[in-house]
Design a protein around this motif. Sequence first.
Motif, PDB file in Angstrom:
ATOM      1  N   ALA A 138       0.838  -1.208   0.000  1.00  0.00           N
ATOM      2  CA  ALA A 138       0.000   0.000   0.000  1.00  0.00           C
ATOM      3  C   ALA A 138       0.871   1.257   0.000  1.00  0.00           C
ATOM      4  O   ALA A 138       0.586   2.218  -0.735  1.00  0.00           O
ATOM      5  CB  ALA A 138      -0.919   0.001   1.218  1.00  0.00           C
ATOM      6  N   ASP A 139       1.950   1.257   0.782  1.00  0.00           N
ATOM      7  CA  ASP A 139       2.856   2.410   0.830  1.00  0.00           C
ATOM      8  C   ASP A 139       3.543   2.634  -0.508  1.00  0.00           C
ATOM      9  O   ASP A 139       3.702   3.777  -0.964  1.00  0.00           O
ATOM     10  CB  ASP A 139       3.911   2.212   1.922  1.00  0.00           C
ATOM     11  N   GLU A 140       3.980   1.536  -1.151  1.00  0.00           N
ATOM     12  CA  GLU A 140       4.638   1.657  -2.450  1.00  0.00           C
ATOM     13  C   GLU A 140       3.677   2.219  -3.499  1.00  0.00           C
ATOM     14  O   GLU A 140       4.058   3.057  -4.319  1.00  0.00           O
ATOM     15  CB  GLU A 140       5.169   0.297  -2.910  1.00  0.00           C
ATOM     16  N   LEU A 141       2.427   1.763  -3.479  1.00  0.00           N
ATOM     17  CA  LEU A 141       1.446   2.261  -4.443  1.00  0.00           C
ATOM     18  C   LEU A 141       1.091   3.716  -4.153  1.00  0.00           C
ATOM     19  O   LEU A 141       0.837   4.502  -5.072  1.00  0.00           O
ATOM     20  CB  LEU A 141       0.197   1.381  -4.425  1.00  0.00           C
ATOM     21  N   GLU A 142       1.086   4.087  -2.861  1.00  0.00           N
ATOM     22  CA  GLU A 142       0.860   5.487  -2.487  1.00  0.00           C
ATOM     23  C   GLU A 142       1.992   6.358  -3.031  1.00  0.00           C
ATOM     24  O   GLU A 142       1.761   7.434  -3.574  1.00  0.00           O
ATOM     25  CB  GLU A 142       0.784   5.614  -0.969  1.00  0.00           C
ATOM     26  N   ARG A 143       3.218   5.875  -2.856  1.00  0.00           N
ATOM     27  CA  ARG A 143       4.373   6.624  -3.350  1.00  0.00           C
ATOM     28  C   ARG A 143       4.356   6.681  -4.871  1.00  0.00           C
ATOM     29  O   ARG A 143       4.690   7.717  -5.472  1.00  0.00           O
ATOM     30  CB  ARG A 143       5.661   5.950  -2.859  1.00  0.00           C
ATOM     31  N   PHE A 144       3.958   5.579  -5.498  1.00  0.00           N
ATOM     32  CA  PHE A 144       3.818   5.538  -6.953  1.00  0.00           C
ATOM     33  C   PHE A 144       2.843   6.617  -7.408  1.00  0.00           C
ATOM     34  O   PHE A 144       3.122   7.403  -8.322  1.00  0.00           O
ATOM     35  CB  PHE A 144       3.312   4.151  -7.341  1.00  0.00           C
ATOM     36  N   ALA A 145       1.683   6.691  -6.746  1.00  0.00           N
ATOM     37  CA  ALA A 145       0.667   7.682  -7.113  1.00  0.00           C
ATOM     38  C   ALA A 145       1.183   9.104  -6.893  1.00  0.00           C
ATOM     39  O   ALA A 145       0.919  10.008  -7.701  1.00  0.00           O
ATOM     40  CB  ALA A 145      -0.606   7.446  -6.299  1.00  0.00           C
ATOM     41  N   ALA A 146       1.917   9.314  -5.808  1.00  0.00           N
ATOM     42  CA  ALA A 146       2.458  10.655  -5.529  1.00  0.00           C
ATOM     43  C   ALA A 146       3.458  11.075  -6.601  1.00  0.00           C
ATOM     44  O   ALA A 146       3.479  12.235  -7.040  1.00  0.00           O
ATOM     45  CB  ALA A 146       3.122  10.663  -4.153  1.00  0.00           C
ATOM     46  N   GLU A 147       4.300  10.131  -7.048  1.00  0.00           N
ATOM     47  CA  GLU A 147       5.283  10.440  -8.076  1.00  0.00           C
ATOM     48  C   GLU A 147       4.611  10.690  -9.428  1.00  0.00           C
ATOM     49  O   GLU A 147       5.015  11.585 -10.178  1.00  0.00           O
ATOM     50  CB  GLU A 147       6.295   9.298  -8.180  1.00  0.00           C
ATOM     51  N   VAL A 148       3.585   9.897  -9.729  1.00  0.00           N
ATOM     52  CA  VAL A 148       2.835  10.114 -10.977  1.00  0.00           C
ATOM     53  C   VAL A 148       2.138  11.474 -10.926  1.00  0.00           C
ATOM     54  O   VAL A 148       2.125  12.217 -11.914  1.00  0.00           O
ATOM     55  CB  VAL A 148       1.814   8.981 -11.204  1.00  0.00           C
ATOM     56  N   ALA A 149       1.580  11.818  -9.781  1.00  0.00           N
ATOM     57  CA  ALA A 149       0.911  13.125  -9.627  1.00  0.00           C
ATOM     58  C   ALA A 149       1.891  14.260  -9.860  1.00  0.00           C
ATOM     59  O   ALA A 149       1.571  15.259 -10.526  1.00  0.00           O
ATOM     60  CB  ALA A 149       0.289  13.229  -8.238  1.00  0.00           C
ATOM     61  N   ALA A 150       3.100  14.129  -9.324  1.00  0.00           N
ATOM     62  CA  ALA A 150       4.110  15.175  -9.512  1.00  0.00           C
ATOM     63  C   ALA A 150       4.464  15.328 -10.988  1.00  0.00           C
ATOM     64  O   ALA A 150       4.658  16.449 -11.483  1.00  0.00           O
ATOM     65  CB  ALA A 150       5.357  14.837  -8.695  1.00  0.00           C
ATOM     66  N   ALA A 151       4.546  14.195 -11.705  1.00  0.00           N
ATOM     67  CA  ALA A 151       4.849  14.256 -13.138  1.00  0.00           C
ATOM     68  C   ALA A 151       3.694  14.862 -13.924  1.00  0.00           C
ATOM     69  O   ALA A 151       3.887  15.695 -14.819  1.00  0.00           O
ATOM     70  CB  ALA A 151       5.168  12.854 -13.657  1.00  0.00           C
ATOM     71  N   LEU A 152       2.462  14.469 -13.584  1.00  0.00           N
ATOM     72  CA  LEU A 152       1.286  14.998 -14.285  1.00  0.00           C
ATOM     73  C   LEU A 152       1.131  16.498 -14.057  1.00  0.00           C
ATOM     74  O   LEU A 152       0.665  17.222 -14.945  1.00  0.00           O
ATOM     75  CB  LEU A 152       0.029  14.261 -13.813  1.00  0.00           C
ATOM     76  N   LYS A 153       1.505  16.964 -12.896  1.00  0.00           N
ATOM     77  CA  LYS A 153       1.333  18.379 -12.561  1.00  0.00           C
ATOM     78  C   LYS A 153       2.175  19.280 -13.446  1.00  0.00           C
ATOM     79  O   LYS A 153       1.825  20.442 -13.683  1.00  0.00           O
ATOM     80  CB  LYS A 153       1.696  18.602 -11.097  1.00  0.00           C
ATOM     81  N   THR A 154       3.292  18.763 -13.972  1.00  0.00           N
ATOM     82  CA  THR A 154       4.173  19.572 -14.818  1.00  0.00           C
ATOM     83  C   THR A 154       3.644  19.721 -16.239  1.00  0.00           C
ATOM     84  O   THR A 154       4.156  20.540 -17.000  1.00  0.00           O
ATOM     85  CB  THR A 154       5.585  18.944 -14.880  1.00  0.00           C
ATOM     86  N   GLN A 155       2.637  18.918 -16.600  1.00  0.00           N
ATOM     87  CA  GLN A 155       2.114  18.964 -17.963  1.00  0.00           C
ATOM     88  C   GLN A 155       1.174  20.153 -18.138  1.00  0.00           C
ATOM     89  O   GLN A 155       0.377  20.455 -17.238  1.00  0.00           O
ATOM     90  CB  GLN A 155       1.394  17.654 -18.286  1.00  0.00           C
ATOM     91  N   PRO A 156       1.248  20.840 -19.275  1.00  0.00           N
ATOM     92  CA  PRO A 156       0.424  22.041 -19.499  1.00  0.00           C
ATOM     93  C   PRO A 156      -1.071  21.806 -19.303  1.00  0.00           C
ATOM     94  O   PRO A 156      -1.785  22.696 -18.826  1.00  0.00           O
ATOM     95  CB  PRO A 156       0.734  22.401 -20.959  1.00  0.00           C
ATOM     96  N   VAL A 157      -1.566  20.625 -19.647  1.00  0.00           N
ATOM     97  CA  VAL A 157      -2.995  20.349 -19.533  1.00  0.00           C
ATOM     98  C   VAL A 157      -3.461  20.363 -18.081  1.00  0.00           C
ATOM     99  O   VAL A 157      -4.660  20.482 -17.806  1.00  0.00           O
ATOM    100  CB  VAL A 157      -3.329  18.995 -20.198  1.00  0.00           C
ATOM    101  N   SER A 158      -2.518  20.276 -17.137  1.00  0.00           N
ATOM    102  CA  SER A 158      -2.880  20.272 -15.718  1.00  0.00           C
ATOM    103  C   SER A 158      -2.948  21.675 -15.121  1.00  0.00           C
ATOM    104  O   SER A 158      -3.232  21.829 -13.934  1.00  0.00           O
ATOM    105  CB  SER A 158      -1.858  19.448 -14.913  1.00  0.00           C
ATOM    106  N   GLU A 159      -2.712  22.677 -15.934  1.00  0.00           N
ATOM    107  CA  GLU A 159      -2.739  24.049 -15.423  1.00  0.00           C
ATOM    108  C   GLU A 159      -4.123  24.380 -14.842  1.00  0.00           C
ATOM    109  O   GLU A 159      -5.149  24.147 -15.475  1.00  0.00           O
ATOM    110  CB  GLU A 159      -2.416  25.030 -16.555  1.00  0.00           C
ATOM    111  N   GLY A 160      -4.146  24.883 -13.642  1.00  0.00           N
ATOM    112  CA  GLY A 160      -5.397  25.244 -12.989  1.00  0.00           C
ATOM    113  C   GLY A 160      -6.024  24.114 -12.186  1.00  0.00           C
ATOM    114  O   GLY A 160      -7.023  24.316 -11.503  1.00  0.00           O
ATOM    115  N   TRP A 161      -5.454  22.929 -12.241  1.00  0.00           N
ATOM    116  CA  TRP A 161      -5.991  21.793 -11.481  1.00  0.00           C
ATOM    117  C   TRP A 161      -5.611  21.921 -10.005  1.00  0.00           C
ATOM    118  O   TRP A 161      -4.541  22.412  -9.667  1.00  0.00           O
ATOM    119  CB  TRP A 161      -5.414  20.488 -12.016  1.00  0.00           C
ATOM    120  N   THR A 162      -6.478  21.450  -9.153  1.00  0.00           N
ATOM    121  CA  THR A 162      -6.150  21.394  -7.728  1.00  0.00           C
ATOM    122  C   THR A 162      -5.264  20.175  -7.480  1.00  0.00           C
ATOM    123  O   THR A 162      -5.278  19.211  -8.253  1.00  0.00           O
ATOM    124  CB  THR A 162      -7.410  21.259  -6.863  1.00  0.00           C
TER     125      THR A 162
END
Length: 259
Positions: free
Chosen positions: A128-152
């Motif tokens: 569960a911790d590894e998948l949580e960390r996986f999701a956090a890292e994916v979120a950090a990568a997605l946040k840098t994409q232009p389409v994520s501008e303005g997302w919470t």
Amino acid sequence: MSHTLGVRQAQKQKTRQALLDAALGLLEEQSLSSLGLREVTRMVGIAPTAFYRHFRDLGELGVALVEEALGSLHVMVRAILAEQAAAEERIDRTVAVVERHVREHPAHVRFVARERHGGVRAVRLAIADELERFAAEVAAALKTQPVSEGWTDEDIRMLAELYVDRLVTTAAELLDAEDAAALAAAAEGAEAKEGAAEPDGTEREEGGAEARVGRDGAPVTVEGQRERVVRVARQQLRLISIGRRHWREQGRERHDEGE
């Protein structure tokens, strides 16, 4: 003196890895909760008491296997998602990475799939911790994409969890296809050993066991099953990607309706 310590440390690391490899092999056919410590040490060729120089118990060994199984995968996926490439290309490369990981590390994937809801609490929590960390890292990568501008941050994290859940499911389904291949090979081997003649001396008709067929009546091959899993995974990730483009617009409509 330092050379001697280095040799000892290298030998200790070698034995530790041997314990991990032995346990992983034994876990192909059983759960961690049913695995015996003596089974593992017997395969490695060490005394049971020597096990405790490397792990406190089998639960700690299981946690180390979780890190082996998932650590490299989410690093590769995160790197792909961080690239400023087209969405289609990122999806195709991500699915390809998961497919290759399953082919190269089937025992690790099987271990995680079985123990994710297994009887050893420390291992369940580690997964569960590894998948949580996986999701956090994916979120950090997605946040840098232009389409994520303005997302919470909350919405980006939810999107990341959708991606991770789909990738984990895809890995399990690809493993099922690999297992089907192994079963088919075993069945063919058993038929070959039986010989080409029936007990009454008559020749057996060619074709062997009846082949599985799909809804269209065509034979279902193992390779076809793999291709179907990959195709569905790509389609579902693309569906998530399309929905992502309209999420902010939908959010504004809900906001306006609430005013």
